[in-house]
Motif scaffolding. Structure first.
Motif, PDB file in Angstrom:
ATOM      1  N   GLU A   1       0.661  -1.256  -0.055  1.00  0.00           N
ATOM      2  CA  GLU A   1      -0.061  -0.060  -0.066  1.00  0.00           C
ATOM      3  C   GLU A   1       0.966   1.229  -0.120  1.00  0.00           C
ATOM      4  O   GLU A   1       1.832   1.382   0.770  1.00  0.00           O
ATOM      5  CB  GLU A   1      -1.028  -0.054   1.250  1.00  0.00           C
ATOM      6  N   VAL A   2       0.564   2.223  -0.954  1.00  0.00           N
ATOM      7  CA  VAL A   2       1.468   3.169  -0.832  1.00  0.00           C
ATOM      8  C   VAL A   2       0.799   4.480  -0.632  1.00  0.00           C
ATOM      9  O   VAL A   2      -0.563   4.724  -1.070  1.00  0.00           O
ATOM     10  CB  VAL A   2       1.798   3.689  -2.575  1.00  0.00           C
ATOM     11  N   ASP A   3       1.202   5.231   0.344  1.00  0.00           N
ATOM     12  CA  ASP A   3       0.840   6.714   0.667  1.00  0.00           C
ATOM     13  C   ASP A   3       1.517   7.675  -0.173  1.00  0.00           C
ATOM     14  O   ASP A   3       2.591   8.099   0.174  1.00  0.00           O
ATOM     15  CB  ASP A   3       1.065   6.924   2.167  1.00  0.00           C
ATOM     16  N   ASN A   4       0.684   8.296  -1.131  1.00  0.00           N
ATOM     17  CA  ASN A   4       1.356   8.797  -2.292  1.00  0.00           C
ATOM     18  C   ASN A   4       1.564  10.251  -1.888  1.00  0.00           C
ATOM     19  O   ASN A   4       0.194  11.079  -1.999  1.00  0.00           O
ATOM     20  CB  ASN A   4       0.490   8.689  -3.601  1.00  0.00           C
ATOM     21  N   GLN A   5       2.570  10.938  -1.557  1.00  0.00           N
ATOM     22  CA  GLN A   5       2.689  12.135  -0.833  1.00  0.00           C
ATOM     23  C   GLN A   5       3.341  13.121  -2.114  1.00  0.00           C
ATOM     24  O   GLN A   5       4.516  13.196  -2.181  1.00  0.00           O
ATOM     25  CB  GLN A   5       3.392  11.866   0.244  1.00  0.00           C
ATOM     26  N   THR A   6       2.258  13.793  -2.942  1.00  0.00           N
ATOM     27  CA  THR A   6       2.891  14.610  -3.885  1.00  0.00           C
ATOM     28  C   THR A   6       2.887  15.989  -3.457  1.00  0.00           C
ATOM     29  O   THR A   6       2.029  16.601  -2.932  1.00  0.00           O
ATOM     30  CB  THR A   6       1.714  14.643  -5.019  1.00  0.00           C
ATOM     31  N   VAL A   7       4.283  16.255  -3.195  1.00  0.00           N
ATOM     32  CA  VAL A   7       4.407  17.489  -2.242  1.00  0.00           C
ATOM     33  C   VAL A   7       5.534  18.561  -3.097  1.00  0.00           C
ATOM     34  O   VAL A   7       6.130  18.180  -3.891  1.00  0.00           O
ATOM     35  CB  VAL A   7       5.302  16.842  -0.998  1.00  0.00           C
ATOM     36  N   ASP A   8       5.538  19.861  -2.418  1.00  0.00           N
ATOM     37  CA  ASP A   8       6.341  20.678  -3.000  1.00  0.00           C
ATOM     38  C   ASP A   8       7.779  20.231  -2.904  1.00  0.00           C
ATOM     39  O   ASP A   8       8.033  19.524  -1.893  1.00  0.00           O
ATOM     40  CB  ASP A   8       6.125  22.029  -1.756  1.00  0.00           C
ATOM     41  N   PRO A   9       8.815  20.762  -3.642  1.00  0.00           N
ATOM     42  CA  PRO A   9      10.187  20.222  -3.630  1.00  0.00           C
ATOM     43  C   PRO A   9      10.742  20.559  -2.354  1.00  0.00           C
ATOM     44  O   PRO A   9      11.715  19.617  -2.138  1.00  0.00           O
ATOM     45  CB  PRO A   9      10.794  21.023  -4.733  1.00  0.00           C
ATOM     46  N   GLY A  10      10.626  21.685  -1.698  1.00  0.00           N
ATOM     47  CA  GLY A  10      11.241  21.808  -0.364  1.00  0.00           C
ATOM     48  C   GLY A  10      10.828  20.730   0.514  1.00  0.00           C
ATOM     49  O   GLY A  10      11.495  20.287   1.362  1.00  0.00           O
ATOM     50  N   ILE A  11       9.373  20.332   0.600  1.00  0.00           N
ATOM     51  CA  ILE A  11       9.127  19.440   1.747  1.00  0.00           C
ATOM     52  C   ILE A  11       9.705  17.994   1.323  1.00  0.00           C
ATOM     53  O   ILE A  11      10.115  17.209   2.181  1.00  0.00           O
ATOM     54  CB  ILE A  11       7.459  19.217   1.614  1.00  0.00           C
ATOM     55  N   LEU A  12       9.900  17.865  -0.051  1.00  0.00           N
ATOM     56  CA  LEU A  12      10.405  16.325  -0.434  1.00  0.00           C
ATOM     57  C   LEU A  12      11.871  16.333   0.081  1.00  0.00           C
ATOM     58  O   LEU A  12      12.607  15.452   0.538  1.00  0.00           O
ATOM     59  CB  LEU A  12      10.342  16.271  -2.076  1.00  0.00           C
TER      60      LEU A  12
END
Length: 612
Positions: A426-437
């Motif tokens: 199961e994947v928690d897909n966290q599509t985030v701002d580059p700074g957060i990444l």
């Protein structure tokens, strides 16, 4: 369908000096980019990423190093036709039989923009400073790691003595700075040198453009250097204008507000193909898209940190994850066909060093049935909800950090979420701002994370980041994008670094390193995206690609594109390509190796998508 490639730049030079009028470059301007009311020819490039610093000793982001290529000359450049080494400040170079002494003969007509001549003393001081000052080694320390001593024998002769052979000696992509400017800065700044941003405009350099102005968040302006030894650029000014949204930059290109837009999506490139006075360039990719798996973050001293899923230390699980993904599907659905499915770490653009798993090597090809069987045998049981549990009882729910500002990443992340579900993850897909990444990467608080690197003709740097020395000295200081350390890999890295004579042997070492990365499945390469960019033909009449066949405009290893670019409507311009003497220089060039990458020691806020 590919648009026709633009012609090779017409490279005759004007005798008139650059005009001094300053144009308004705010993102709301509707003034055509090619000329302002004072008649200044201006080439305007749309960009979205902020520069990190103009200090060439520490600049790390690709956008910054691309700009600084035009401000400071290097010893050696890249032939835009062939991608092989070509003379720049060094007209010729020679190595001793044992490869431990290199002599560079400098041209005698290179001057800094304050009128001072560039001599061997400037080269020796620049290289020695990087060798001896840790703060000054951030951007280029990898290039001098085997240097023992750099000596200026006379005004035009530099001798570099090495502790061990170094294959990247014709890949010294190091900005040469004026000693008379930087030595006082280094003394005055002291321990604060790493924070010095070099914004004392106009910046003194020796390149074809002068860095003249920076309005953060708005624009960067460069002026042509009329006295550059290679000849004056065709445009008077080079302006980089910020747009927070790529669609807005594309619209600005349509309206003639900018001359060039790069890093287009497939939809954007397609929408521009039939626009009058716009040329779309599709180039072979020089970067890769990948994701790394957190195998358990450690410092060089073995201090564990972060909160990666404990089961990911198991190579079997990592390999199963790789086998669940179809790179061909990712190319078609994630990139709309505008990419090449990846195998190894180096794009096929660099034929000698490119590697793909074939035959018995292709152990991790797309095979979800085999992946499920591997996990069953390893004791990963499937629960009633279809999600597996590790032998230690940890549910396989993995966080995946994806760049929100890259549509191909977003689409690929959605595909990965679907495919990993097929093997019970199961994947928690966290599509985030580059700074957060970026914060998640450096804190090691992730399970899967997207990454990508631009690969230059010499692959040394992109492999160096995965040596054990690339691990952080303390949390938050890693040089790469994966907590990877492998003894055999390190031995192969050292072997390829020292192999300066036998290119085929060096390529064998490089291929084996890629095989190890592939098998360990910590760094997982998915695709090599095509380069898509577009420019206004009513503003730019000619421009040089690098390389000439299938090459790109933005992100070149040299400064050919913007130096060669000619304003449209200039009847006085003429010529038939770059003169042979400019590319080949005078004197004998020995031990030609393909030109190398840029060391970018990674700071905390730099995201993988930002990197050179």
């Amino acid at each position: 369908m590919k648009s026709p490639y633009p012609p090779v730049g017409t490279l005759s030079r004007r005798s008139a000096s650059a005009a001094g009028a300053m144009i308004l470059v705010g993102s709301v301007s509707a003034v055509p980019a090619a000329a302002d009311e004072g008649g200044t020819d201006t080439l305007t490039v749309a960009m979205s990423q902020q520069v990190d610093t103009f200090n060439p000793f520490i600049a790390q982001l690709a956008v910054t190093t691309n700009i600084l290529h035009h401000v400071y000359d290097r010893l050696v450049t890249v032939d835009p036709e062939t991608n092989e080494p070509a003379p720049a400040l060094a007209e010729s170079w020679e190595a001793s039989d044992d490869g431990l002494t290199w002599t560079f003969d400098l041209r005698d007509d290179a001057y800094f923009t304050d009128g001072e001549q560039l001599t061997a003393d400037d080269v020796a001081w620049t290289l020695t400073t990087i060798m001896e000052n840790e703060d000054a080694s951030v951007a280029s320390g990898n290039y001098v790691s085997a240097f023992e001593e750099v000596t200026a024998e006379d005004d035009t002769t530099v001798v570099i003595d090495l502790e061990r052979p170094q294959a990247t000696m014709t890949a010294l992509n190091i900005p040469i700075v004026p000693q008379h400017v930087w030595e006082p800065v280094l003394e005055e700044e002291g321990d604060a040198f790493a924070d010095y941003d070099n914004e004392d405009f106009p910046v003194v350099g020796s390149g074809p453009f002068v860095l003249a102005e920076h309005d953060r968040g708005q624009s960067i302006r460069l002026e042509a250097n009329p006295d550059h030894w290679r000849g004056e650029p065709g445009f008077d000014e080079l302006v980089f204008r910020y747009y927070t949204e790529q669609d807005a930059a594309v619209e600005a290109l349509r309206n003639g507000e900018v001359s060039l837009v790069y890093e287009l999506t497939d939809a954007q490139a397609t929408s521009l193909e039939d626009v009058d006075d716009v040329e779309v360039n599709f180039a072979d990719g020089k970067r890769f898209q990948a994701f790394t798996i957190n195998p358990g973050a450690e410092t060089r001293d073995g201090e564990e940190f972060g909160d990666g899923h404990p089961a990911l230390s198991d190579k079997t699980l990592r390999q199963a994850i790789a086998m669940a993904l179809d790179n061909d599907e990712i190319v078609e659905r994630g990139h709309n066909g505008q990419a090449v499915a990846a195998g190894g770490y180096i794009p096929p653009r660099y034929e000698d060093f490119h590697w793909e798993p074939e035959g018995d090597e292709a152990t991790l090809d797309f095979d979800p049935d085999a992946a499920n069987e591997m996990l069953d045998e390893a004791g990963y049981e499937t629960g009633d909800d279809g999600v597996r549990t590790s032998p230690d009882g940890d549910r396989l729910e993995l966080r995946m950090h994806v760049h929100s500002d890259r549509p191909d990443n977003v689409q690929t992340g959605q595909i990965m979420e679907e495919r990993l579900r097929d093997i019970g993850i199961e994947v928690d897909n966290q599509t985030v701002d580059p700074g957060i990444l970026s914060d998640a990467l450096y804190d090691a608080e992730y399970d899967l994370i997207f990454t990508g690197w631009t690969v230059n003709p010499d692959p040394d740097y992109v492999f160096s980041i995965h040596t054990c020395d690339g691990l952080p000295t303390e949390p938050g200081t890693m040089q790469g994008d994966a907590y990877f350390c492998n003894e055999e890999y390190d031995e192969l890295y050292d072997a390829q670094f020292e192999e300066h004579e036998d290119r085929d042997q060096r390529a064998e070492h490089v291929h084996r390193m890629q095989e190890i990365l592939y098998d360990e499945a910590v760094v997982n390469v998915l695709s090599y995206p095509n380069i898509m960019e577009a420019y206004r033909t009513d503003q730019i009449s000619d421009i040089q690609l690098e390389p000439a066949d299938g090459g790109n405009i933005w992100g070149q290893d040299g400064y050919w594109a913007f130096w060669s670019a000619e304003p449209a409507g200039e009847d006085a311009r003429s010529g038939a390509g770059i003169p042979t003497g400019v590319l080949v220089g005078t004197g004998v060039v020995v031990l030609l190796l393909v030109v190398g990458g840029t060391l970018l020691a990674i700071r905390r806020r730099a995201t993988a998508g930002d990197r050179e």
